[in-house]
Scaffold this motif. Structure first.
Motif, PDB file in Angstrom:
ATOM      1  N   GLY A 139      -9.393  33.051  47.823  1.00  0.00           N
ATOM      2  CA  GLY A 139      -9.189  32.372  46.549  1.00  0.00           C
ATOM      3  C   GLY A 139     -10.323  32.572  45.559  1.00  0.00           C
ATOM      4  O   GLY A 139     -10.086  32.869  44.378  1.00  0.00           O
ATOM      5  N   GLU A 140     -11.572  32.405  46.020  1.00  0.00           N
ATOM      6  CA  GLU A 140     -12.707  32.539  45.106  1.00  0.00           C
ATOM      7  C   GLU A 140     -12.817  33.958  44.565  1.00  0.00           C
ATOM      8  O   GLU A 140     -13.138  34.159  43.391  1.00  0.00           O
ATOM      9  N   HIS A 141     -12.539  34.934  45.421  1.00  0.00           N
ATOM     10  CA  HIS A 141     -12.575  36.327  44.970  1.00  0.00           C
ATOM     11  C   HIS A 141     -11.525  36.567  43.882  1.00  0.00           C
ATOM     12  O   HIS A 141     -11.807  37.225  42.869  1.00  0.00           O
ATOM     13  N   ILE A 142     -10.334  36.034  44.091  1.00  0.00           N
ATOM     14  CA  ILE A 142      -9.245  36.197  43.123  1.00  0.00           C
ATOM     15  C   ILE A 142      -9.605  35.518  41.798  1.00  0.00           C
ATOM     16  O   ILE A 142      -9.431  36.089  40.718  1.00  0.00           O
ATOM     17  N   LYS A 143     -10.138  34.287  41.883  1.00  0.00           N
ATOM     18  CA  LYS A 143     -10.499  33.560  40.669  1.00  0.00           C
ATOM     19  C   LYS A 143     -11.628  34.266  39.925  1.00  0.00           C
ATOM     20  O   LYS A 143     -11.608  34.364  38.679  1.00  0.00           O
ATOM     21  N   ASN A 144     -12.636  34.746  40.679  1.00  0.00           N
ATOM     22  CA  ASN A 144     -13.760  35.432  40.041  1.00  0.00           C
ATOM     23  C   ASN A 144     -13.317  36.723  39.352  1.00  0.00           C
ATOM     24  O   ASN A 144     -13.809  37.070  38.270  1.00  0.00           O
ATOM     25  N   LYS A 145     -12.390  37.436  39.983  1.00  0.00           N
ATOM     26  CA  LYS A 145     -11.869  38.660  39.381  1.00  0.00           C
ATOM     27  C   LYS A 145     -11.134  38.328  38.086  1.00  0.00           C
ATOM     28  O   LYS A 145     -11.291  39.020  37.062  1.00  0.00           O
ATOM     29  N   TYR A 146     -10.341  37.269  38.113  1.00  0.00           N
ATOM     30  CA  TYR A 146      -9.612  36.852  36.919  1.00  0.00           C
ATOM     31  C   TYR A 146     -10.581  36.459  35.810  1.00  0.00           C
ATOM     32  O   TYR A 146     -10.407  36.844  34.646  1.00  0.00           O
ATOM     33  N   LEU A 147     -11.618  35.676  36.170  1.00  0.00           N
ATOM     34  CA  LEU A 147     -12.590  35.240  35.179  1.00  0.00           C
ATOM     35  C   LEU A 147     -13.351  36.425  34.584  1.00  0.00           C
ATOM     36  O   LEU A 147     -13.655  36.435  33.390  1.00  0.00           O
ATOM     37  N   SER A 148     -13.662  37.422  35.429  1.00  0.00           N
ATOM     38  CA  SER A 148     -14.350  38.618  34.923  1.00  0.00           C
ATOM     39  C   SER A 148     -13.493  39.324  33.876  1.00  0.00           C
ATOM     40  O   SER A 148     -13.997  39.757  32.831  1.00  0.00           O
ATOM     41  N   GLU A 149     -12.190  39.415  34.149  1.00  0.00           N
ATOM     42  CA  GLU A 149     -11.285  40.075  33.209  1.00  0.00           C
ATOM     43  C   GLU A 149     -11.161  39.285  31.912  1.00  0.00           C
ATOM     44  O   GLU A 149     -11.156  39.867  30.821  1.00  0.00           O
ATOM     45  N   ILE A 150     -11.070  37.959  32.019  1.00  0.00           N
ATOM     46  CA  ILE A 150     -10.949  37.144  30.803  1.00  0.00           C
ATOM     47  C   ILE A 150     -12.261  37.142  30.035  1.00  0.00           C
ATOM     48  O   ILE A 150     -12.280  37.082  28.798  1.00  0.00           O
ATOM     49  N   ASN A 151     -13.400  37.233  30.757  1.00  0.00           N
ATOM     50  CA  ASN A 151     -14.699  37.306  30.085  1.00  0.00           C
ATOM     51  C   ASN A 151     -14.807  38.587  29.256  1.00  0.00           C
ATOM     52  O   ASN A 151     -15.285  38.567  28.118  1.00  0.00           O
ATOM     53  N   ILE A 152     -14.373  39.699  29.852  1.00  0.00           N
ATOM     54  CA  ILE A 152     -14.425  40.987  29.150  1.00  0.00           C
ATOM     55  C   ILE A 152     -13.518  40.952  27.917  1.00  0.00           C
ATOM     56  O   ILE A 152     -13.900  41.388  26.824  1.00  0.00           O
ATOM     57  N   ALA A 153     -12.304  40.431  28.109  1.00  0.00           N
ATOM     58  CA  ALA A 153     -11.360  40.349  26.987  1.00  0.00           C
ATOM     59  C   ALA A 153     -11.895  39.444  25.882  1.00  0.00           C
ATOM     60  O   ALA A 153     -11.758  39.746  24.691  1.00  0.00           O
ATOM     61  N   THR A 154     -12.531  38.325  26.269  1.00  0.00           N
ATOM     62  CA  THR A 154     -13.094  37.394  25.287  1.00  0.00           C
ATOM     63  C   THR A 154     -14.242  38.036  24.526  1.00  0.00           C
ATOM     64  O   THR A 154     -14.306  37.955  23.284  1.00  0.00           O
ATOM     65  N   ALA A 155     -15.165  38.677  25.266  1.00  0.00           N
ATOM     66  CA  ALA A 155     -16.309  39.324  24.624  1.00  0.00           C
ATOM     67  C   ALA A 155     -15.857  40.433  23.674  1.00  0.00           C
ATOM     68  O   ALA A 155     -16.381  40.569  22.557  1.00  0.00           O
ATOM     69  N   LEU A 156     -14.871  41.221  24.120  1.00  0.00           N
ATOM     70  CA  LEU A 156     -14.356  42.304  23.280  1.00  0.00           C
ATOM     71  C   LEU A 156     -13.716  41.751  22.013  1.00  0.00           C
ATOM     72  O   LEU A 156     -13.931  42.281  20.905  1.00  0.00           O
ATOM     73  N   SER A 157     -12.947  40.684  22.148  1.00  0.00           N
ATOM     74  CA  SER A 157     -12.281  40.086  20.991  1.00  0.00           C
ATOM     75  C   SER A 157     -13.294  39.527  20.000  1.00  0.00           C
ATOM     76  O   SER A 157     -13.159  39.702  18.782  1.00  0.00           O
ATOM     77  N   ASP A 182      -9.027  24.709  39.868  1.00  0.00           N
ATOM     78  CA  ASP A 182      -8.515  23.989  41.035  1.00  0.00           C
ATOM     79  C   ASP A 182      -7.117  24.465  41.434  1.00  0.00           C
ATOM     80  O   ASP A 182      -6.272  23.669  41.843  1.00  0.00           O
ATOM     81  N   LEU A 183      -6.876  25.765  41.319  1.00  0.00           N
ATOM     82  CA  LEU A 183      -5.566  26.290  41.672  1.00  0.00           C
ATOM     83  C   LEU A 183      -5.290  26.151  43.168  1.00  0.00           C
ATOM     84  O   LEU A 183      -6.160  26.390  43.996  1.00  0.00           O
ATOM     85  N   GLU A 184      -4.062  25.776  43.492  1.00  0.00           N
ATOM     86  CA  GLU A 184      -3.659  25.686  44.891  1.00  0.00           C
ATOM     87  C   GLU A 184      -3.088  27.017  45.354  1.00  0.00           C
ATOM     88  O   GLU A 184      -2.890  27.948  44.558  1.00  0.00           O
ATOM     89  N   PHE A 185      -2.802  27.121  46.620  1.00  0.00           N
ATOM     90  CA  PHE A 185      -2.394  28.386  47.242  1.00  0.00           C
ATOM     91  C   PHE A 185      -1.225  29.038  46.512  1.00  0.00           C
ATOM     92  O   PHE A 185      -1.270  30.227  46.181  1.00  0.00           O
ATOM     93  N   PHE A 186      -0.163  28.270  46.246  1.00  0.00           N
ATOM     94  CA  PHE A 186       1.059  28.865  45.700  1.00  0.00           C
ATOM     95  C   PHE A 186       0.915  29.315  44.246  1.00  0.00           C
ATOM     96  O   PHE A 186       1.833  29.925  43.703  1.00  0.00           O
ATOM     97  N   ASN A 187      -0.213  29.007  43.615  1.00  0.00           N
ATOM     98  CA  ASN A 187      -0.438  29.456  42.244  1.00  0.00           C
ATOM     99  C   ASN A 187      -1.421  30.618  42.147  1.00  0.00           C
ATOM    100  O   ASN A 187      -1.651  31.128  41.051  1.00  0.00           O
ATOM    101  N   LEU A 188      -1.998  31.025  43.276  1.00  0.00           N
ATOM    102  CA  LEU A 188      -2.990  32.097  43.237  1.00  0.00           C
ATOM    103  C   LEU A 188      -2.405  33.407  42.730  1.00  0.00           C
ATOM    104  O   LEU A 188      -3.062  34.150  42.000  1.00  0.00           O
ATOM    105  N   ASN A 189      -1.168  33.695  43.126  1.00  0.00           N
ATOM    106  CA  ASN A 189      -0.568  34.970  42.689  1.00  0.00           C
ATOM    107  C   ASN A 189      -0.235  34.990  41.205  1.00  0.00           C
ATOM    108  O   ASN A 189      -0.099  36.049  40.610  1.00  0.00           O
ATOM    109  N   LYS A 190      -0.139  33.819  40.572  1.00  0.00           N
ATOM    110  CA  LYS A 190       0.220  33.773  39.151  1.00  0.00           C
ATOM    111  C   LYS A 190      -0.908  34.268  38.258  1.00  0.00           C
ATOM    112  O   LYS A 190      -0.670  34.716  37.144  1.00  0.00           O
ATOM    113  N   ILE A 191      -2.164  34.161  38.743  1.00  0.00           N
ATOM    114  CA  ILE A 191      -3.281  34.635  37.925  1.00  0.00           C
ATOM    115  C   ILE A 191      -3.721  36.035  38.324  1.00  0.00           C
ATOM    116  O   ILE A 191      -4.467  36.681  37.600  1.00  0.00           O
ATOM    117  N   THR A 192      -3.256  36.513  39.479  1.00  0.00           N
ATOM    118  CA  THR A 192      -3.715  37.822  39.938  1.00  0.00           C
ATOM    119  C   THR A 192      -3.046  38.950  39.188  1.00  0.00           C
ATOM    120  O   THR A 192      -3.689  39.891  38.738  1.00  0.00           O
TER     121      THR A 192
END
Length: 265
Positions: free
Chosen positions: A103-121, A178-188
């Motif tokens: 879970g933490e790896h998935i969330k961190n990857k998502y945050l890295s992508e949103i950080n890049i998109a935010t910085a670029l914007s 605070d995403l639960e298990f069944f929502n992890l795939n929605k952000i990946t």
């Protein structure tokens, strides 16, 4: 213990590279399927959707979790000594283990992508600001529009857009914290790239601002009316952040407002 109502096998068969689990009613089964087995089957199906969305089906990690999942299915749904309650408890532990381990790896990857998109914007908006706010560009804009636009008005609008982007970033962070298990795939595997989300939110904010300026929509935050947000830097920042943070609500508000004339007819 109870008798299992199903036959469980990898799909496709033979399981050289299985992608799913096949559930078939046992031909010898003649009564209704017990509720415990129905629930277990449903939870297993939803769990494999999460695994298959996060990992390619030919990956080692998918294979690792797939084997454990099909073992649970056979343990709880097959044979004369099926134990669906124990299998479901084990399934919940597997989901918790996956959320803790991956879970933490998935969330961190998502945050890295949103950080890049935010910085670029933000970088693009800042470049746009530099090009727009200099005297020559400002004079050209006034000439093209055949009007005189106050430079502070443009600056405040740009501030609202910058804080709109920040609002999207904060909203995304809080949503996945605070995403639960069944929502992890929605952000990946988001169907819409983060840059498109930010771009869409900026467009929604601009359209929303037109409704606010015209008086069609009133905004009061902490008892302060920010309908004239473009007249103040601080109000522009608040309006932009509110628009980005509440993009989903604002989208629905605009949709309902735009549909009203048609609904009345």
């Amino acid at each position: 213990m109870e008798t299992g109502a199903f036959r469980v096998s990898p799909d496709p068969t033979p399981p050289d590279q299985p992608e799913d689990i096949r559930f078939e009613i046992d031909p010898d089964w003649t009564s209704s399927i017990p509720k415990t087995q129905q629930v277990l089957k449903s939870d297993i199906e939803k769990t494999i959707v999460v695994f298959s969305t996060i990992y390619p089906k030919d990956s080692e990690k998918f294979s690792f979790y797939f084997k454990r999942l099909i073992g649970l299915a056979q343990y709880g749904l097959v044979g004369s000594k099926a134990q669906p309650d124990e299998a479901r408890e084990t399934l919940v532990r597997l989901q918790q283990e996956f959320a803790e381990r991956e879970g933490e790896h998935i969330k961190n990857k998502y945050l890295s992508e949103i950080n890049i998109a935010t910085a670029l914007s933000i970088f693009i908006i800042l470049i746009f600001s530099i090009l727009t706010l200099n005297e020559k560009s400002h004079a050209l804009i006034n000439f093209i529009l055949n009007t005189k636009i106050d430079q502070n008005y443009i600056l405040n609008y740009i501030i609202s857009i910058l804080f709109c982007i920040i609002g999207v970033w904060v909203s995304s962070f809080l949503r996945i914290r605070d995403l639960e298990f069944f929502n992890l795939n929605k952000i990946t595997y988001d169907q819409i790239h983060h840059c498109y989300v930010i771009f869409f939110t900026i467009i929604i904010t601009i359209i929303f601002s037109l409704f606010v300026i015209s008086g069609s929509i009133k905004i009061n935050i902490a008892e302060f009316d920010i309908s004239n947000f473009y007249e103040s830097l601080s109000q522009s920042a608040i309006f932009g952040f509110f628009s980005g943070f509440s993009e989903r609500i604002i989208s629905k508000t605009l949709k309902n407002r735009l549909e009203q004339p048609f609904a009345e007819k």
